[in-house]
Write an enzyme that holds these catalytic residues in place. Structure first.
Site, mmCIF file in Angstrom:
data_model
loop_
_atom_site.group_PDB
_atom_site.id
_atom_site.type_symbol
_atom_site.label_atom_id
_atom_site.label_comp_id
_atom_site.label_asym_id
_atom_site.label_seq_id
_atom_site.Cartn_x
_atom_site.Cartn_y
_atom_site.Cartn_z
ATOM 1 N N CYS A 4 0.839 -1.193 0.000
ATOM 2 C CA CYS A 4 0.000 0.000 0.000
ATOM 3 C C CYS A 4 0.882 1.253 0.000
ATOM 4 C CB CYS A 4 -0.957 -0.046 1.188
ATOM 5 S SG CYS A 4 -2.355 1.095 1.044
ATOM 6 N N HIS A 10 -3.420 -5.327 0.185
ATOM 7 C CA HIS A 10 -2.888 -5.846 1.452
ATOM 8 C C HIS A 10 -2.948 -7.373 1.431
ATOM 9 C CE1 HIS A 10 -2.631 -2.077 3.899
ATOM 10 N NE2 HIS A 10 -3.484 -1.661 2.988
ATOM 11 N N GLU A 46 -1.563 -9.475 3.244
ATOM 12 C CA GLU A 46 -1.489 -10.099 4.564
ATOM 13 C C GLU A 46 -2.848 -10.546 5.084
ATOM 14 O OE1 GLU A 46 -1.636 -5.570 5.455
ATOM 15 O OE2 GLU A 46 -0.854 -6.928 3.916
#
Length: 611
Positions: free
Chosen positions: A398, A525, A527
């Site tokens: 990001c 993102h 994750e």
């Protein structure tokens, strides 16, 4: 529908979320379908406007919901996809009731906490519990509900009242309450003290709820006489009192509960003993044992703004852990405060400056996570520059991707004033700009949020290979700014490659530096979708490159089936992730603990799991 409620007493941060997730893992291993709900008593509508230092990371769901980080625990442990409605807040409940009142739904009645707020809570729980979250048709068998905060908190009282009514409504055999409490050990006497838990249970019972199971947090297993005392004063059978003592990593918690027969107590309370099977945790055990035996380290420098609170980057750290375990490496996260890398720190705090640069230079890989605001931006730019020039594996997420583009424009294109309009609205070279559809007047829920599709415009690139040569990938987003599409031609002509873009082709999603071993930035993102058994492709790429073993990565059905070096691993051993469910026994007793040796913030402490 069966319901399991997890509450907490004495102090916050005891690990209710991990406990709730672990109970879900056990029930799922018993062959049951499980969904989860998190109740947060704060007045915010959602977690989106809360600072990471205030409440930890904001977890983003597929539908764009900005929710509490505990929903990340649920998704990772249970491998499910939740919705924004699986996170209930006081703000959401009151807003829904007020909206009904304004429409006249209450037919002129006086709107009160009881029954209108409490009814709204119960209706919300029943409605959301029916939503399938595991990709299958129909509702789950069990809904695990976590009540945030601590028993006795003023803001929790409407939820306690509602849940008391709810337990009566659904009836015996459909509701099981697990109370997580603290049994401290005073250093002076070395004795486990039960009084805090006694008071907590008394308060809980005084509000209409009686626990079926006590989950006691302590540094070591409860002594038998302590269990008997708790049983006597808390009116809970001794066999239903389990200890959540300190373990090397949180993957041990489901095993800890299983070994103490917690699943049997839950199943008995829900009248499911005859329907459920013995828990099958073979794969979970294998992964936990593997994690404990790892000793060869891989060091990742996390260059961020919120390094003082590890929960600010909880999902990033978990994704790093998933990838490092898949690569058979012990993860060490070196926390590098971005501001400490800047020249101003060299003048004002030379020791902090030296310490930050020593950590960066000693890392095998560099990660710049997402964030907001201009504090520490120059330090992040310096970290990206160092990784690019020194051929150190780099992943920017990001804001981290935007930082990498700004640094490249300044250093390679010779545009010293290149910047983001977030940091300098008057910049003459806007590399990063505010998205046209964004709002500059309202904060909550106005970003580009949730799952969006990224198409690979360059098929022969590292990112596409990491995703198994897919033509597109769906990942979760949370941003207001984007790389300026007007500068793409200039940037690509100089060597950067924007290999992934959105469906329009104008919004940049993935950038790579082809001449670099691993220099990747992503606008999304990754994750948030990483799982213990299914590490995120991007994190796997970073860890693999950091281990000098990223030359060949062949994903298969979401799993890493092969991960090996082609012989150019600088003398480091070749590793392969766990395959075919084989068991690995730890022979040296070494435990894998994720920790920081940068500023003293421990993710997994030397003796305990992350609370």
């Amino acid at each position: 529908m069966k319901y399991v409620l997890v509450t907490g007493g004495v102090v916050s941060g005891l690990g209710k979320g991990v406990t709730a997730s672990s109970i879900g893992v056990l029930l799922k291993a018993c062959g049951l379908r499980v969904t989860s709900i998190k109740i947060d008593p704060y007045l915010n509508t959602d977690a989106g406007t809360m600072a990471p230092f205030e409440h930890g990371e904001v977890f983003v769901l597929d539908d764009g919901g900005e929710v509490d980080l505990d929903l990340g625990n649920y998704e990772r442990f249970l491998d499910i996809k939740l919705t924004r409605d699986n996170n209930i807040t006081t703000g959401k409940i009151y807003q829904s009731v007020i909206d009904k009142e304004r429409r006249g739904d209450y037919l002129g009645k006086t709107v009160q906490v009881v029954p209108h707020i409490t009814d709204a809570i119960q209706e919300w729980i029943e409605r959301v519990a029916q939503i399938p979250v595991d990709g299958k048709e129909g509702p789950a068998d069990v809904c695990v509900i976590e009540l945030g905060g601590t028993i006795g908190d003023i803001e929790s009282m409407p939820f306690i009242e509602a849940l008391g009514q709810f337990s009566y409504r659904v009836g015996p055999g459909n509701f099981c309450l697990i109370h997580v409490s603290l049994v401290p050990v005073l250093n002076v006497v070395g004795e486990q003290k039960t009084k805090p838990t006694q008071h907590s249970v008394r308060g809980l019972r005084g509000q209409g709820l009686t626990p079926n199971i006590l989950a006691c947090r302590s540094t070591k297993a409860l002594e038998n006489n302590v269990k008997e005392k708790l049983s006597q004063f808390c009116h809970v059978p001794a066999k239903n009192i389990v200890t959540l003592y300190d373990v090397p990593n949180i993957w041990h918690i489901p095993l800890l509960l299983r070994n103490q027969k917690a699943h049997e107590a839950v199943l008995k309370g829900l009248n499911l003993l005859g329907l459920a099977k013995e828990p099958d945790l073979e794969e979970w055990i294998t992964r936990t044992e593997l994690c404990d035996m790892l000793h060869e380290p891989v060091r990742i420098a996390m260059v961020g703004k919120y390094t003082g609170l590890s929960d600010s980057y909880l999902s990033v750290v978990k994704a790093l852990l998933h990838a490092s375990v898949a690569c058979h490496r012990k993860l060490i996260v070196d926390w590098v405060p971005a501001g400490d890398l800047e020249d101003v720190t060299a003048d004002e705090a030379p020791d902090a400056y030296k310490a930050a640069w020593d950590l960066l230079k000693g890392a095998h890989g560099v990660l710049v996570p997402g964030g907001f605001g201009d504090r520490g931006v120059q330090g992040k730019i310096l970290a990206a520059k160092y990784a690019r020039e020194k051929n150190i594996p780099f992943l920017g997420i990001c804001l981290g991707m935007q930082i990498a583009v700004i640094e490249y424009a300044r250093s390679v294109l010779g545009l010293p004033d290149a910047n983001s309009t977030e940091f300098d609205p008057e910049t003459k070279t806007p590399c990063v700009i505010f998205m046209p559809e964004g709002s500059k007047t309202h904060m909550g829920g106005t970003m580009r949020l949730g799952s969006r599709r990224t198409y690979f415009r360059v098929t022969d690139c590292k990112s596409a290979k990491l995703y198994g040569n897919a033509s597109f990938v769906d990942e979760r987003h949370r941003h207001r700014y984007e790389v300026n599409p007007d500068m793409i031609v200039q940037l690509e002509a100089s060597g950067l490659s924007f290999v992934g873009r959105d469906e329009t082709g104008h919004r940049m999603e993935i950038v790579e530096l082809p001449s670099h071993p691993f220099f990747v930035g992503v606008q999304f993102h990754p994750e948030f979708k990483s799982r213990p058994g299914k590490p995120s492709a991007m994190f796997l790429g970073l860890i693999g490159a950091a281990c000098w073993q990223s030359e060949k990565i062949v994903p298969s059905n979401g799993y890493v089936s092969k991960f090996m070096s082609n012989g150019s691993s600088n003398g480091h051993s070749v590793v392969k992730p766990l395959q075919n469910g084989s068991r690995i026994k730890s022979s040296n007793g070494a435990s894998n603990r994720v920790y920081s040796n940068g500023n003293g913030v421990h993710l997994h402490g030397n003796r305990g799991y992350r609370l």
